[in-house]
Design an enzyme around this catalytic site. Structure first.
Site, PDB file in Angstrom:
ATOM      1  N   GLY A 113      51.835 -34.381 -12.453  1.00  0.00           N
ATOM      2  CA  GLY A 113      50.563 -34.271 -11.991  1.00  0.00           C
ATOM      3  C   GLY A 113      50.582 -33.056 -11.073  1.00  0.00           C
ATOM      4  O   GLY A 113      51.389 -32.694 -10.472  1.00  0.00           O
ATOM      5  N   CYS A 114      49.423 -32.831 -10.685  1.00  0.00           N
ATOM      6  CA  CYS A 114      48.765 -31.629  -9.691  1.00  0.00           C
ATOM      7  C   CYS A 114      49.635 -31.998  -8.311  1.00  0.00           C
ATOM      8  O   CYS A 114      50.085 -31.276  -7.576  1.00  0.00           O
ATOM      9  CB  CYS A 114      47.592 -31.099  -9.784  1.00  0.00           C
ATOM     10  SG  CYS A 114      46.440 -32.406  -9.261  1.00  0.00           S
ATOM     11  N   TYR A 115      48.938 -33.207  -7.561  1.00  0.00           N
ATOM     12  CA  TYR A 115      49.651 -33.498  -6.469  1.00  0.00           C
ATOM     13  C   TYR A 115      51.236 -33.618  -6.372  1.00  0.00           C
ATOM     14  O   TYR A 115      51.587 -33.050  -5.328  1.00  0.00           O
ATOM     15  CB  TYR A 115      48.978 -34.897  -6.001  1.00  0.00           C
ATOM     16  CG  TYR A 115      47.453 -34.613  -5.708  1.00  0.00           C
ATOM     17  CD1 TYR A 115      46.841 -33.936  -4.393  1.00  0.00           C
ATOM     18  CD2 TYR A 115      46.420 -35.557  -6.270  1.00  0.00           C
ATOM     19  CE1 TYR A 115      45.588 -33.727  -4.365  1.00  0.00           C
ATOM     20  CE2 TYR A 115      45.047 -35.346  -6.029  1.00  0.00           C
ATOM     21  CZ  TYR A 115      44.604 -34.567  -5.062  1.00  0.00           C
ATOM     22  OH  TYR A 115      43.320 -34.549  -4.898  1.00  0.00           O
TER      23      TYR A 115
END
Length: 310
Positions: A113-115
């Site tokens: 995921g990006c976060y």
């Protein structure tokens, strides 16, 4: 040798960006379905089974269904959803953390995921080095461009033109939490505080640390040195050594990038530090990461087709 790549969900934001990075590359032949075929199970099944690589840019449930449609043991899969990020038998697609050889040899790769990319990129190397305790109660604050929320959020920011800041995740049960804990090697879940701003792309992920409360806690410079050593030689993840920097910015019209930069800020007394990762939520946070893994799985240089600083 040319490899056939099918992007299932190619019409979505992540799929379009992956396709853009692969278009014109002679190493890959894109398997493309027409508009009337994309939701046809038989057409998708055929495309999935004929490809050498399938990249899934789908909601979690649809991604699991796509994997079930694969009827052979030859097709290799990169899943850009969160469906398999902590699933046994799947390799986590963060080459800098799990090792490039692990990605190159894997059949099933789950895109981070990006976060979590920002958080894990900052914390995992320091926990492994013993500089941060694995049982510390970590907190992560993050802000992202609205494209990270997919079509629904993109449409909302377009329709409601007065949104300046959107915070969410107040149920403290965000789907990224298991991924952050497992791949950073932590004993406890983190407290995650995500938000969205009216910029299409870009993100900053921050981990504040009270070093003075840690037994034998390191100072900020030691943390920075450890990160620089861990990522030495990487063209994708770099560590800033600009100690005079007084601000970090996300620009509304930021250009796409597949790089990630890490920053360590500390106070003079040495008790406090702020670890910050800056990246493109659609780049190293999504599509760029998928292409990086695809390159490794295809036996290519990991940076081929990526948008990186000169």
């Amino acid at each position: 040798m040319t490899s056939r790549v099918f992007i299932d969900g190619a019409a979505g934001t992540t799929g379009l960006e992956i396709r853009d990075r692969l278009t014109g590359r002679p190493e890959f032949e894109l398997v493309v379905l027409g508009d009337d075929e994309r939701k046809d199970p038989s057409a998708r099944r055929a495309a999935l089974n004929e490809a050498d690589f399938a990249i899934l840019c789908l909601p979690d449930k649809a991604a699991r269904e796509a994997v079930a449609l694969i009827e052979n043991d030859r097709v290799r899969v990169i899943d850009a959803s969160s469906a398999h990020r902590v699933t046994e038998g799947w390799t986590y697609g963060f080459p800098e953390i799990v090792g490039r050889d692990a990605i190159a040899k894997a059949r099933f790769v789950s895109n981070p995921g990006c976060y979590p990319t920002g958080f894990i990129g900052l914390v995992a190397p320091l926990v492994r080095a013993g500089l941060l305790p694995r049982d510390w109660p970590f907190t992560v604050h993050a802000v992202s461009g609205y494209s990270g929320g997919g079509k629904a959020l993109i449409d909302r920011f377009g329709a409601e033109g007065d949104i300046a800041w959107r915070a969410y995740g107040f149920d403290l049960a965000h789907k990224h939490l298991p991924e952050m804990q497992e791949h950073a090697g932590l004993a406890h879940p983190v407290i995650f505080s995500p938000s969205v701003i009216p910029a299409f792309r870009g993100m900053a992920v921050e981990v504040p640390l009270h070093l003075g409360a840690m037994n034998g806690g390191p100072d900020a410079l030691r943390l920075e040195d450890a990160l620089a050593e861990f990522y030495a030689g990487s063209k994708i993840v770099t560590v800033s050594r600009d100690h005079d920097r007084s601000e970090l910015l996300i620009r509304e019209g930021a250009e796409p990038t597949d790089a990630m930069q890490l920053h360590v800020f500390g106070n003079e007394a040495g008790y406090h530090a702020r670890l910050v990762a800056t990246l493109d939520n659609l780049g190293k946070g999504a599509s760029g990461a998928a292409v990086q893994s695809l390159n490794l799985m295809a036996g290519l240089d990991e940076t081929e087709g990526l948008r990186l600083p000169a």
